[in-house]
Design a protein around this motif. Structure first.
Motif, PDB file in Angstrom:
ATOM      1  N   ILE A   2       0.839  -1.199   0.000  1.00  0.00           N
ATOM      2  CA  ILE A   2       0.000   0.000   0.000  1.00  0.00           C
ATOM      3  C   ILE A   2       0.874   1.249   0.000  1.00  0.00           C
ATOM      4  N   HIS A   3       0.299   2.327  -0.486  1.00  0.00           N
ATOM      5  CA  HIS A   3       0.918   3.640  -0.447  1.00  0.00           C
ATOM      6  C   HIS A   3      -0.174   4.619  -0.035  1.00  0.00           C
ATOM      7  N   LEU A   4       0.103   5.456   0.969  1.00  0.00           N
ATOM      8  CA  LEU A   4      -0.881   6.415   1.472  1.00  0.00           C
ATOM      9  C   LEU A   4      -0.448   7.836   1.158  1.00  0.00           C
ATOM     10  N   GLU A   5      -1.395   8.654   0.738  1.00  0.00           N
ATOM     11  CA  GLU A   5      -1.174  10.088   0.520  1.00  0.00           C
ATOM     12  C   GLU A   5      -2.236  10.851   1.294  1.00  0.00           C
ATOM     13  N   VAL A   6      -1.831  11.882   2.020  1.00  0.00           N
ATOM     14  CA  VAL A   6      -2.769  12.730   2.758  1.00  0.00           C
ATOM     15  C   VAL A   6      -3.378  13.743   1.799  1.00  0.00           C
ATOM     16  N   VAL A   7      -4.702  13.881   1.834  1.00  0.00           N
ATOM     17  CA  VAL A   7      -5.391  14.923   1.065  1.00  0.00           C
ATOM     18  C   VAL A   7      -6.214  15.758   2.041  1.00  0.00           C
ATOM     19  N   HIS A   8      -6.306  17.061   1.769  1.00  0.00           N
ATOM     20  CA  HIS A   8      -6.961  17.973   2.706  1.00  0.00           C
ATOM     21  C   HIS A   8      -8.450  18.139   2.465  1.00  0.00           C
ATOM     22  N   ASP A   9      -8.909  17.737   1.292  1.00  0.00           N
ATOM     23  CA  ASP A   9     -10.344  17.702   1.012  1.00  0.00           C
ATOM     24  C   ASP A   9     -10.570  16.692  -0.103  1.00  0.00           C
ATOM     25  N   PHE A  29      -7.006  15.255  -5.311  1.00  0.00           N
ATOM     26  CA  PHE A  29      -6.733  13.899  -5.790  1.00  0.00           C
ATOM     27  C   PHE A  29      -5.646  13.914  -6.851  1.00  0.00           C
ATOM     28  N   LEU A  30      -5.709  14.859  -7.790  1.00  0.00           N
ATOM     29  CA  LEU A  30      -4.702  14.936  -8.846  1.00  0.00           C
ATOM     30  C   LEU A  30      -3.311  15.178  -8.258  1.00  0.00           C
ATOM     31  N   LEU A  31      -3.224  16.031  -7.245  1.00  0.00           N
ATOM     32  CA  LEU A  31      -1.938  16.276  -6.580  1.00  0.00           C
ATOM     33  C   LEU A  31      -1.433  14.996  -5.898  1.00  0.00           C
ATOM     34  N   SER A  32      -2.334  14.246  -5.255  1.00  0.00           N
ATOM     35  CA  SER A  32      -1.909  12.999  -4.606  1.00  0.00           C
ATOM     36  C   SER A  32      -1.486  11.961  -5.644  1.00  0.00           C
ATOM     37  N   PHE A  74       2.093  10.145  -5.908  1.00  0.00           N
ATOM     38  CA  PHE A  74       2.168   8.692  -5.990  1.00  0.00           C
ATOM     39  C   PHE A  74       3.025   8.247  -7.177  1.00  0.00           C
ATOM     40  N   ILE A  75       2.791   8.827  -8.355  1.00  0.00           N
ATOM     41  CA  ILE A  75       3.547   8.463  -9.558  1.00  0.00           C
ATOM     42  C   ILE A  75       5.016   8.822  -9.403  1.00  0.00           C
ATOM     43  N   ALA A  76       5.309   9.966  -8.769  1.00  0.00           N
ATOM     44  CA  ALA A  76       6.699  10.356  -8.539  1.00  0.00           C
ATOM     45  C   ALA A  76       7.405   9.373  -7.610  1.00  0.00           C
ATOM     46  N   THR A  77       6.677   8.809  -6.668  1.00  0.00           N
ATOM     47  CA  THR A  77       7.266   7.884  -5.696  1.00  0.00           C
ATOM     48  C   THR A  77       7.301   6.452  -6.209  1.00  0.00           C
TER      49      THR A  77
END
Length: 125
Positions: free
Chosen positions: A64-71, A77-80, A84-87
């Motif tokens: 799994i990979h987790l990304e925090v989103v503020h809303d 979502f696009l920023l997360s 994700f793709i960068a990582t």
């Protein structure tokens, strides 16, 4: 309905068994969902902020990979997804539910990259 539900289950099982047999890098086939809201403490005493986690799941090895989103907006979502793709690298296929932010980002990506049909984003219930 039982027949159609069974047919869908069989198709999902066939897809997952194909993924597990195919040798690939992690997150080439990715599941996607949101988790939350969660309440986190911020720098001010006794202040909390509401956040969600964007949960990316590797369908081959269950990492799994987790990304925090503020809303729950398409922009967050696009920023997360970019992080994700960068990582983890660019997935070949992303499978998610039909959340509105996922559908909007899918249509944006299809407009931005019309010739990139080899990588799929599928939305499922």
């Amino acid at each position: 309905q039982t027949t159609s539900r069974k047919t869908i289950q069989n198709a999902c099982n066939a897809f997952l068994s194909m993924i597990k047999k195919e040798e690939s890098s992690p997150f080439i086939y990715t599941g996607l969902d949101y988790l939350g809201p969660l309440y986190v403490k911020v720098s001010q005493p006794s202040a909390t902020q509401k956040v969600w986690l964007c949960l990316f799941t590797c369908l081959a090895v269950r990492a799994i990979h987790l990304e925090v989103v503020h809303d729950m907006t398409a922009k967050q979502f696009l920023l997360s997804l970019r992080r994700f793709i960068a990582t983890c690298g660019k997935p070949k296929q992303i499978i998610s539910d039909n959340a509105s932010q996922f559908k909007l980002v899918k249509s944006i990506l299809r407009r931005q990259f019309p010739g990139q049909r080899k990588h799929k984003v599928e939305l499922h219930h």
